[in-house]
Design a protein around this motif. Structure first.
Motif, PDB file in Angstrom:
ATOM      1  N   VAL A 128      49.269  69.557 -49.521  1.00 32.73           N
ATOM      2  CA  VAL A 128      50.100  68.584 -49.525  1.00 32.73           C
ATOM      3  C   VAL A 128      51.518  68.779 -48.532  1.00 32.73           C
ATOM      4  CG1 VAL A 128      51.777  67.213 -50.845  1.00 32.73           C
ATOM      5  CG2 VAL A 128      50.119  68.384 -52.115  1.00 32.73           C
ATOM      6  N   LEU A 129      51.414  68.001 -47.383  1.00 30.81           N
ATOM      7  CA  LEU A 129      52.404  67.814 -46.446  1.00 30.81           C
ATOM      8  C   LEU A 129      53.464  66.790 -46.652  1.00 30.81           C
ATOM      9  CD1 LEU A 129      49.516  68.447 -43.369  1.00 30.81           C
ATOM     10  CD2 LEU A 129      50.998  70.381 -44.872  1.00 30.81           C
ATOM     11  N   ALA A 130      54.512  67.173 -46.963  1.00 30.93           N
ATOM     12  CA  ALA A 130      55.895  66.561 -47.183  1.00 30.93           C
ATOM     13  C   ALA A 130      56.667  66.651 -45.906  1.00 30.93           C
ATOM     14  CB  ALA A 130      56.523  66.885 -48.440  1.00 30.93           C
ATOM     15  N   SER A 131      56.866  65.242 -45.320  1.00 25.29           N
ATOM     16  CA  SER A 131      57.698  65.234 -44.245  1.00 25.29           C
ATOM     17  C   SER A 131      57.213  66.093 -43.204  1.00 25.29           C
ATOM     18  CB  SER A 131      59.146  65.578 -44.503  1.00 25.29           C
ATOM     19  OG  SER A 131      59.747  64.582 -45.358  1.00 25.29           O
ATOM     20  N   THR A 132      56.063  65.791 -42.565  1.00 24.64           N
ATOM     21  CA  THR A 132      55.293  66.645 -41.638  1.00 24.64           C
ATOM     22  C   THR A 132      55.195  66.107 -40.370  1.00 24.64           C
ATOM     23  OG1 THR A 132      53.507  68.237 -41.565  1.00 24.64           O
ATOM     24  CG2 THR A 132      52.969  66.164 -42.172  1.00 24.64           C
ATOM     25  N   ALA A 133      54.560  66.875 -39.302  1.00 26.13           N
ATOM     26  CA  ALA A 133      54.493  66.682 -37.989  1.00 26.13           C
ATOM     27  C   ALA A 133      53.441  67.441 -37.468  1.00 26.13           C
ATOM     28  CB  ALA A 133      55.590  66.270 -37.049  1.00 26.13           C
ATOM     29  N   PRO A 134      52.624  67.337 -36.726  1.00 31.03           N
ATOM     30  CA  PRO A 134      51.692  68.281 -35.794  1.00 31.03           C
ATOM     31  C   PRO A 134      52.334  68.838 -34.679  1.00 31.03           C
ATOM     32  CG  PRO A 134      51.101  66.139 -34.963  1.00 31.03           C
ATOM     33  CD  PRO A 134      52.193  65.774 -36.076  1.00 31.03           C
ATOM     34  N   GLN A 135      51.797  69.960 -34.397  1.00 28.35           N
ATOM     35  CA  GLN A 135      52.420  70.857 -33.333  1.00 28.35           C
ATOM     36  C   GLN A 135      52.334  70.269 -31.940  1.00 28.35           C
ATOM     37  OE1 GLN A 135      51.116  74.851 -32.846  1.00 28.35           O
ATOM     38  NE2 GLN A 135      52.570  75.489 -31.373  1.00 28.35           N
ATOM     39  N   GLY A 136      52.984  70.130 -31.105  1.00 21.81           N
ATOM     40  CA  GLY A 136      52.825  69.608 -29.843  1.00 21.81           C
ATOM     41  C   GLY A 136      52.941  68.112 -29.847  1.00 21.81           C
ATOM     42  N   ALA A 137      53.544  67.554 -30.884  1.00 22.13           N
ATOM     43  CA  ALA A 137      53.671  66.045 -30.847  1.00 22.13           C
ATOM     44  C   ALA A 137      54.856  65.883 -29.788  1.00 22.13           C
ATOM     45  CB  ALA A 137      53.834  65.464 -32.329  1.00 22.13           C
ATOM     46  N   PRO A 138      54.964  64.395 -29.126  1.00 24.00           N
ATOM     47  CA  PRO A 138      55.902  63.892 -28.341  1.00 24.00           C
ATOM     48  C   PRO A 138      57.157  63.578 -29.451  1.00 24.00           C
ATOM     49  CG  PRO A 138      54.341  62.242 -28.531  1.00 24.00           C
ATOM     50  CD  PRO A 138      53.656  63.476 -29.138  1.00 24.00           C
ATOM     51  N   GLY A 139      58.390  64.020 -28.911  1.00 22.97           N
ATOM     52  CA  GLY A 139      59.554  63.639 -29.468  1.00 22.97           C
ATOM     53  C   GLY A 139      60.153  64.568 -30.666  1.00 22.97           C
ATOM     54  N   GLN A 225      40.081  71.087 -45.604  1.00 21.41           N
ATOM     55  CA  GLN A 225      40.585  70.625 -47.065  1.00 21.41           C
ATOM     56  C   GLN A 225      40.886  69.238 -47.024  1.00 21.41           C
ATOM     57  OE1 GLN A 225      41.312  73.157 -44.812  1.00 21.41           O
ATOM     58  NE2 GLN A 225      41.067  75.232 -46.257  1.00 21.41           N
ATOM     59  N   PRO A 226      40.957  68.621 -48.247  1.00 20.17           N
ATOM     60  CA  PRO A 226      41.487  67.463 -48.489  1.00 20.17           C
ATOM     61  C   PRO A 226      43.206  67.698 -48.305  1.00 20.17           C
ATOM     62  CG  PRO A 226      40.148  67.897 -50.308  1.00 20.17           C
ATOM     63  CD  PRO A 226      40.295  69.343 -49.571  1.00 20.17           C
ATOM     64  N   VAL A 227      43.742  66.738 -47.941  1.00 26.02           N
ATOM     65  CA  VAL A 227      45.252  66.962 -47.565  1.00 26.02           C
ATOM     66  C   VAL A 227      45.984  65.454 -47.860  1.00 26.02           C
ATOM     67  CG1 VAL A 227      47.079  67.086 -45.455  1.00 26.02           C
ATOM     68  CG2 VAL A 227      44.774  68.453 -45.544  1.00 26.02           C
ATOM     69  N   PHE A 228      47.090  65.760 -48.625  1.00 29.91           N
ATOM     70  CA  PHE A 228      47.826  64.492 -48.936  1.00 29.91           C
ATOM     71  C   PHE A 228      49.065  64.509 -48.189  1.00 29.91           C
ATOM     72  CE2 PHE A 228      51.236  62.946 -52.075  1.00 29.91           C
ATOM     73  CZ  PHE A 228      51.046  61.556 -51.793  1.00 29.91           C
ATOM     74  N   ILE A 229      49.520  63.477 -47.292  1.00 35.50           N
ATOM     75  CA  ILE A 229      50.669  63.663 -46.516  1.00 35.50           C
ATOM     76  C   ILE A 229      51.369  62.521 -46.975  1.00 35.50           C
ATOM     77  CG2 ILE A 229      51.558  63.296 -44.229  1.00 35.50           C
ATOM     78  CD1 ILE A 229      48.479  63.976 -43.389  1.00 35.50           C
ATOM     79  N   ALA A 230      52.719  62.920 -47.377  1.00 35.66           N
ATOM     80  CA  ALA A 230      53.762  62.041 -48.013  1.00 35.66           C
ATOM     81  C   ALA A 230      55.351  62.112 -47.099  1.00 35.66           C
ATOM     82  CB  ALA A 230      54.158  62.241 -49.227  1.00 35.66           C
ATOM     83  N   ASN A 231      55.892  60.914 -47.160  1.00 36.28           N
ATOM     84  CA  ASN A 231      57.326  61.015 -46.472  1.00 36.28           C
ATOM     85  C   ASN A 231      58.073  59.820 -46.914  1.00 36.28           C
ATOM     86  OD1 ASN A 231      59.372  61.759 -44.760  1.00 36.28           O
ATOM     87  ND2 ASN A 231      58.285  61.648 -42.745  1.00 36.28           N
ATOM     88  N   GLY A 232      59.344  59.817 -46.690  1.00 30.85           N
ATOM     89  CA  GLY A 232      60.034  58.629 -47.089  1.00 30.85           C
ATOM     90  C   GLY A 232      59.750  57.591 -45.788  1.00 30.85           C
ATOM     91  N   LEU A 249      44.522  63.085 -37.416  1.00 32.74           N
ATOM     92  CA  LEU A 249      43.931  64.209 -36.690  1.00 32.74           C
ATOM     93  C   LEU A 249      43.192  65.268 -37.751  1.00 32.74           C
ATOM     94  CD1 LEU A 249      47.146  65.335 -34.742  1.00 32.74           C
ATOM     95  CD2 LEU A 249      44.980  64.353 -33.674  1.00 32.74           C
ATOM     96  N   ILE A 250      43.553  64.949 -38.864  1.00 33.14           N
ATOM     97  CA  ILE A 250      42.994  65.785 -40.095  1.00 33.14           C
ATOM     98  C   ILE A 250      41.804  65.153 -40.668  1.00 33.14           C
ATOM     99  CG2 ILE A 250      42.927  66.821 -42.168  1.00 33.14           C
ATOM    100  CD1 ILE A 250      45.997  67.350 -41.487  1.00 33.14           C
ATOM    101  N   PRO A 251      40.510  65.322 -40.913  1.00 35.38           N
ATOM    102  CA  PRO A 251      39.127  64.540 -41.374  1.00 35.38           C
ATOM    103  C   PRO A 251      39.422  63.833 -42.484  1.00 35.38           C
ATOM    104  CG  PRO A 251      38.717  66.513 -40.161  1.00 35.38           C
ATOM    105  CD  PRO A 251      40.205  66.776 -40.193  1.00 35.38           C
ATOM    106  N   ASP A 252      40.216  64.870 -43.469  1.00 37.63           N
ATOM    107  CA  ASP A 252      40.050  64.220 -44.870  1.00 37.63           C
ATOM    108  C   ASP A 252      41.574  64.229 -45.402  1.00 37.63           C
ATOM    109  OD1 ASP A 252      39.236  63.467 -47.260  1.00 37.63           O
ATOM    110  OD2 ASP A 252      38.776  65.521 -48.092  1.00 37.63           O
ATOM    111  N   ALA A 253      42.494  63.331 -44.684  1.00 32.76           N
ATOM    112  CA  ALA A 253      43.803  63.221 -45.076  1.00 32.76           C
ATOM    113  C   ALA A 253      43.885  61.805 -45.665  1.00 32.76           C
ATOM    114  CB  ALA A 253      44.694  63.607 -43.909  1.00 32.76           C
ATOM    115  N   GLN A 254      45.144  61.715 -46.582  1.00 31.12           N
ATOM    116  CA  GLN A 254      45.772  60.420 -46.993  1.00 31.12           C
ATOM    117  C   GLN A 254      47.230  60.522 -46.767  1.00 31.12           C
ATOM    118  OE1 GLN A 254      45.588  60.238 -51.739  1.00 31.12           O
ATOM    119  NE2 GLN A 254      43.879  61.625 -51.105  1.00 31.12           N
ATOM    120  N   VAL A 255      47.756  59.182 -46.692  1.00 25.71           N
ATOM    121  CA  VAL A 255      49.221  59.239 -46.215  1.00 25.71           C
ATOM    122  C   VAL A 255      49.911  58.288 -47.655  1.00 25.71           C
ATOM    123  CG1 VAL A 255      50.925  58.490 -44.705  1.00 25.71           C
ATOM    124  CG2 VAL A 255      48.673  59.476 -43.934  1.00 25.71           C
TER     125      VAL A 255
END
Length: 283
Positions: A128-139, A225-232, A249-255
């Motif tokens: 579970v990734l809460a309030s996330t971003a990938p490495q190297g993303a702009p901004g 792995q299955p990944v659940f991504i969440a944020n406000g 970018l992650i093959p098995d992710a939901q938001v």
């Protein structure tokens, strides 16, 4: 395990890792299933987890929150890269003799979770990734001046937390005030505050992580792995569009984005988020 324990009453335990570090942690909930290990936000320690959220997660799950190296009551010096923080977190998991876990990383903890999953994929079942971003993303090379001004000064006050973690709406601000009341409700056995060294090392790690490098984005395609991504939906510390970028970018992710919520969405929507996490982990 005392079923009457809550996050506000459970004792803080320690365990020594193979690196010589003594880790402080709190463990709550029924044993026997796959543990859920929590990774905390910028400058956060054990007392910054929302008791309502942890209690909801631990109602039917083994939940472990800990201070990583140099943070709070854990010994050592906080490193300045998320890769090293991930290695240190793996040492902690090994010290507890866990061979298969789920991860919930919040904010910079989500960066550590990504690194742990890439470094030791056999250890991690679901993420579970809460309030996330990938490495190297702009901004992502640092946070907006008012945000780092709120959370990056020697002392972070209540108004600073409300500004950085909640939206300006009356509903969100009220939720933020209630959250602050909950995290300061523990009167005995409170954790050590994080140090200025931890603050600087963690923000150095943020800047390194956020240095634009499009070639690094493809690293996440290795996460199976299955990944659940969440944020406000109104997070100004780590913008919501990074959630969609990470998921792409992650093959098995939901938001999922939570309404009228900022960086502290998981505190504002603690019960709903906990239910969503349970549903995801049990799938």
């Amino acid at each position: 395990m005392d079923q009457n324990l809550t996050y506000l009453t459970v004792d803080t335990s320690t365990v020594e890792g193979a690196n010589g570090v003594t880790y402080a942690y709190r463990r709550l909930g029924p044993r026997g299933g796959r543990p859920l290990v929590l990774l905390q936000h910028f400058r956060g320690n054990l007392d910054n987890w929302d008791p309502d959220l942890i209690d909801a997660l631990a109602a039917s799950r083994d939940v472990i929150a800990f201070d990583n190296v140099g943070v709070g009551a854990t010994t050592g010096t906080t490193p300045s890269t998320f890769a090293q923080m991930a290695d240190d977190a793996i040492v902690f998991v090994e010290a507890l003799e866990l061979d298969r876990i789920d991860l919930l990383g919040f904010s910079i903890g989500s960066f550590v979770a990504q690194e742990m999953t890439l470094t030791r994929p056999s250890l991690v079942a679901r993420v579970v990734l809460a309030s996330t971003a990938p490495q190297g993303a702009p901004g992502m090379h640092g946070w907006a001046p008012d945000i780092i001004g709120a959370v990056g000064e020697p002392t972070t006050g209540a108004e600073d937390m409300l500004h950085a973690f909640f939206t300006a709406s009356a509903v969100s601000q009220t939720a933020g005030q209630q959250f602050l009341g909950r995290i300061f409700s523990r009167t005995e056995g409170r954790n050590e505050p994080t140090s200025w060294q931890t603050r600087n090392a963690q923000y150095d790690a943020v800047l390194k992580w956020g240095t634009p490098n499009f070639g690094l984005l493809q690293r996440l395609s290795a996460i199976e792995q299955p990944v659940f991504i969440a944020n406000g939906d109104d997070d100004r510390m780590i913008l919501p569009w990074y959630s969609h970028l990470t998921a792409g970018l992650i093959p098995d992710a939901q938001v999922k984005l939570y309404p009228d919520a900022a960086h502290g969405f998981l505190d504002q929507h603690a019960r709903e988020f906990a239910a969503d996490v349970h549903k995801f982990l049990d799938a």
